[in-house]
Motif scaffolding. Structure first.
Motif, PDB file in Angstrom:
ATOM      1  N   ALA A   1       2.035   8.718   4.331  1.00  0.00           N
ATOM      2  CA  ALA A   1       1.011   9.645   3.574  1.00  0.00           C
ATOM      3  C   ALA A   1       1.809  10.615   2.806  1.00  0.00           C
ATOM      4  O   ALA A   1       1.379  10.686   1.569  1.00  0.00           O
ATOM      5  CB  ALA A   1      -0.046  10.175   4.434  1.00  0.00           C
TER       6      ALA A   1
ATOM      7  N   ILE B   1      -4.719   6.173   3.778  1.00  0.00           N
ATOM      8  CA  ILE B   1      -3.961   6.426   2.792  1.00  0.00           C
ATOM      9  C   ILE B   1      -4.302   5.426   1.675  1.00  0.00           C
ATOM     10  O   ILE B   1      -4.031   5.503   0.429  1.00  0.00           O
ATOM     11  CB  ILE B   1      -2.722   5.786   3.351  1.00  0.00           C
ATOM     12  CG1 ILE B   1      -2.013   6.968   4.535  1.00  0.00           C
ATOM     13  CG2 ILE B   1      -1.457   5.765   2.457  1.00  0.00           C
ATOM     14  CD1 ILE B   1      -0.851   6.525   5.343  1.00  0.00           C
ATOM     15  N   SER B   2      -4.782   4.084   2.183  1.00  0.00           N
ATOM     16  CA  SER B   2      -4.916   3.254   0.856  1.00  0.00           C
ATOM     17  C   SER B   2      -6.397   3.705   0.218  1.00  0.00           C
ATOM     18  O   SER B   2      -6.126   3.488  -1.088  1.00  0.00           O
ATOM     19  CB  SER B   2      -5.366   1.692   1.400  1.00  0.00           C
ATOM     20  OG  SER B   2      -4.441   1.345   2.340  1.00  0.00           O
TER      21      SER B   2
ATOM     22  N   LYS C   1      -6.486   6.569  -0.962  1.00  0.00           N
ATOM     23  CA  LYS C   1      -6.013   7.707  -1.746  1.00  0.00           C
ATOM     24  C   LYS C   1      -6.782   9.182  -1.328  1.00  0.00           C
ATOM     25  O   LYS C   1      -7.212   9.559  -2.646  1.00  0.00           O
ATOM     26  CB  LYS C   1      -5.737   7.186  -3.070  1.00  0.00           C
ATOM     27  CG  LYS C   1      -4.934   6.283  -3.135  1.00  0.00           C
ATOM     28  CD  LYS C   1      -5.067   5.779  -4.905  1.00  0.00           C
ATOM     29  CE  LYS C   1      -4.050   4.442  -4.830  1.00  0.00           C
ATOM     30  NZ  LYS C   1      -3.810   4.075  -6.427  1.00  0.00           N
TER      31      LYS C   1
ATOM     32  N   LYS D   1     -12.116  17.885  -3.851  1.00  0.00           N
ATOM     33  CA  LYS D   1     -11.241  17.468  -2.724  1.00  0.00           C
ATOM     34  C   LYS D   1     -11.851  16.577  -1.901  1.00  0.00           C
ATOM     35  O   LYS D   1     -13.079  16.967  -1.608  1.00  0.00           O
ATOM     36  CB  LYS D   1     -10.295  18.479  -2.203  1.00  0.00           C
ATOM     37  CG  LYS D   1      -9.579  19.368  -3.192  1.00  0.00           C
ATOM     38  CD  LYS D   1      -9.047  20.800  -2.441  1.00  0.00           C
ATOM     39  CE  LYS D   1      -9.860  21.678  -2.173  1.00  0.00           C
ATOM     40  NZ  LYS D   1     -10.445  22.202  -3.325  1.00  0.00           N
TER      41      LYS D   1
ATOM     42  N   ASP E   1      -7.291  13.058  -0.709  1.00  0.00           N
ATOM     43  CA  ASP E   1      -6.717  14.256  -1.109  1.00  0.00           C
ATOM     44  C   ASP E   1      -5.965  14.889   0.159  1.00  0.00           C
ATOM     45  O   ASP E   1      -5.073  15.735  -0.220  1.00  0.00           O
ATOM     46  CB  ASP E   1      -7.619  15.044  -1.620  1.00  0.00           C
ATOM     47  CG  ASP E   1      -8.047  14.700  -3.006  1.00  0.00           C
ATOM     48  OD1 ASP E   1      -7.617  14.363  -3.706  1.00  0.00           O
ATOM     49  OD2 ASP E   1      -9.458  14.550  -3.052  1.00  0.00           O
TER      50      ASP E   1
ATOM     51  N   ILE F   1      -0.165  12.676  -0.137  1.00  0.00           N
ATOM     52  CA  ILE F   1      -1.189  12.910   0.540  1.00  0.00           C
ATOM     53  C   ILE F   1      -0.588  14.061   1.822  1.00  0.00           C
ATOM     54  O   ILE F   1       0.034  13.379   2.762  1.00  0.00           O
ATOM     55  CB  ILE F   1      -1.912  12.017   1.073  1.00  0.00           C
ATOM     56  CG1 ILE F   1      -2.360  10.733   0.083  1.00  0.00           C
ATOM     57  CG2 ILE F   1      -3.111  12.314   2.104  1.00  0.00           C
ATOM     58  CD1 ILE F   1      -3.062   9.727   0.777  1.00  0.00           C
TER      59      ILE F   1
ATOM     60  N   LYS G   1       3.250   9.512  -0.168  1.00  0.00           N
ATOM     61  CA  LYS G   1       2.408   9.070  -1.310  1.00  0.00           C
ATOM     62  C   LYS G   1       1.502  10.141  -1.978  1.00  0.00           C
ATOM     63  O   LYS G   1       0.816  10.125  -2.658  1.00  0.00           O
ATOM     64  CB  LYS G   1       1.347   8.066  -0.779  1.00  0.00           C
ATOM     65  CG  LYS G   1       2.292   6.751  -0.466  1.00  0.00           C
ATOM     66  CD  LYS G   1       0.993   5.760   0.063  1.00  0.00           C
ATOM     67  CE  LYS G   1       1.783   4.091   0.194  1.00  0.00           C
ATOM     68  NZ  LYS G   1       2.136   3.905  -1.162  1.00  0.00           N
TER      69      LYS G   1
END
Length: 350
Positions: free
Chosen positions: A129, A105-106, A108, A52, A110, A134, A132
């Motif tokens: 977030a 966020i972009s 990605k 992670k 964990d 997250i 998406k």
């Protein structure tokens, strides 16, 4: 001859969009470079593959508080196969918390740990977030109306009551020793602290003093909001307290580390040691040394490393179970002249 009006196409929106895309790409690249650098600087085996990848986003990543929070989070992450990046130390201070959130966020990641703020855009970023996939944990200040999965912090009302107890003890001491009927107390709050947090803390202080029947009798309380984003601005405003027209308070209560350090220095500079008493916040080496020298009367500190550990625990719990405890309450402790010796030389480890 017929006049023709030629309309020029407005390319500004396209250019702005292009700039935003480029900045996001640069941010992600910097983000990944920072990840690699931080692994090496922390002595972490860069060949290890973590299960992670979490990021910690705060307004001032270089402050001692956030360094300690990151240390606690990173230590917990090491034990649970999660790498925790303190985002901002290597990426650069030119990025706002909101921009760092967008980059995370972009990229990605964990999971995201972010300092809550009185900012609707931060709430939108947290929701983005979450949508998406997250999970986001808010820390220090909550955004309960957002889609965050958990909040880690202190019970500000109870913390306010603890400050009230410190004020009561010190006020009684000063009145007895100096034969004074009452004392003037000034509480300094940081402008960057959310209004709701300020109000809850102050409510706790007033409630405790009212319960002891000393508010507006033995203790006259005043509140002042000061800048707390850099030491220069804070020092200038604190200087005005000591050289202004108003009487210098008998007790100054500081609710953050910066104000505690600045007031302690002002007390020394203006020869107010023993005349103006300080109840501070945080447990840095400088603050502990000033308690030992009796420049600061006492300090109330949160268990910042525990705060970082709880953040990672909440994210791990959500990743494993799909839900997490909504609130994690962090311990607080008091340091004064009576117990300061046990903290001497080990402030950063507490």
């Amino acid at each position: 001859m017929e006049n023709r009006v030629i309309k020029k196409k407005n390319n500004l929106p396209v250019l702005l969009l292009g700039v935003m895309v480029i900045m996001t790409i640069i941010g992600i690249i910097a983000f990944k470079i920072a990840f690699s650098i931080n692994q090496k600087s922390d002595g972490i085996n860069e060949n290890r593959e973590y299960d992670k990848y979490y990021v910690l986003i705060s307004t001032d990543p270089n402050a001692n508080l956030w360094k300690n929070i990151h240390e606690g989070a990173a230590s917990c992450g090491e034990k649970t196969d999660a790498f925790v990046e303190q985002f901002g130390v290597f990426v650069g201070s030119e990025y706002t918390a909101l921009e760092k959130l967008d980059i995370a966020i972009s990229a990605k990641v964990d999971g995201i740990i972010i300092e809550g703020q009185d900012n609707d855009l931060i709430e939108e970023g947290i929701n983005k977030a979450t949508e998406k996939g997250i999970p986001v944990v808010t820390i220090s200040q909550d955004k309960a109306e957002s889609m965050r999965v958990s909040f880690v912090g202190v019970n500000n009302y109870e913390l306010g009551k603890k400050y009230g107890l410190e004020i009561e003890e010190l006020a009684n001491k000063l009145c007895a020793e100096e034969n004074k009927p009452s004392v003037n107390v000034l509480v300094l709050v940081g402008e960057s602290t959310g209004k709701s947090v300020q109000n809850i803390l102050l409510s706790g202080i007033r409630e405790e003093l009212s319960n002891k029947n000393i508010l507006n009798d033995k203790v006259f309380l005043d509140v002042s909001a000061l800048k707390d984003t850099n030491s220069f601005d804070a020092e200038e405003e604190i200087r005005d307290i000591f050289v202004g027209e108003n009487e210098v308070p008998d007790i100054i209560v500081c609710l953050n580390e910066l104000h505690t350090n600045c007031v302690a220095q002002a007390v020394v500079d203006y020869n107010r040691v023993g005349k103006t008493n300080i109840i501070g916040s945080f447990a840095s080496e400088a603050i502990i040394n000033n308690i030992d020298k009796e420049i600061i009367y006492s300090t109330l500190a949160i268990d910042d490393k525990q705060m970082g550990e709880y953040c990672v625990t909440a994210l791990n719990e959500y990743k494993e179970l799909g839900y997490a405890n909504e609130y994690y309450v962090v311990d607080t402790y008091r340091i004064n002249k009576e117990n300061v010796s046990s903290y001497m030389g080990g402030a950063d480890d507490e």
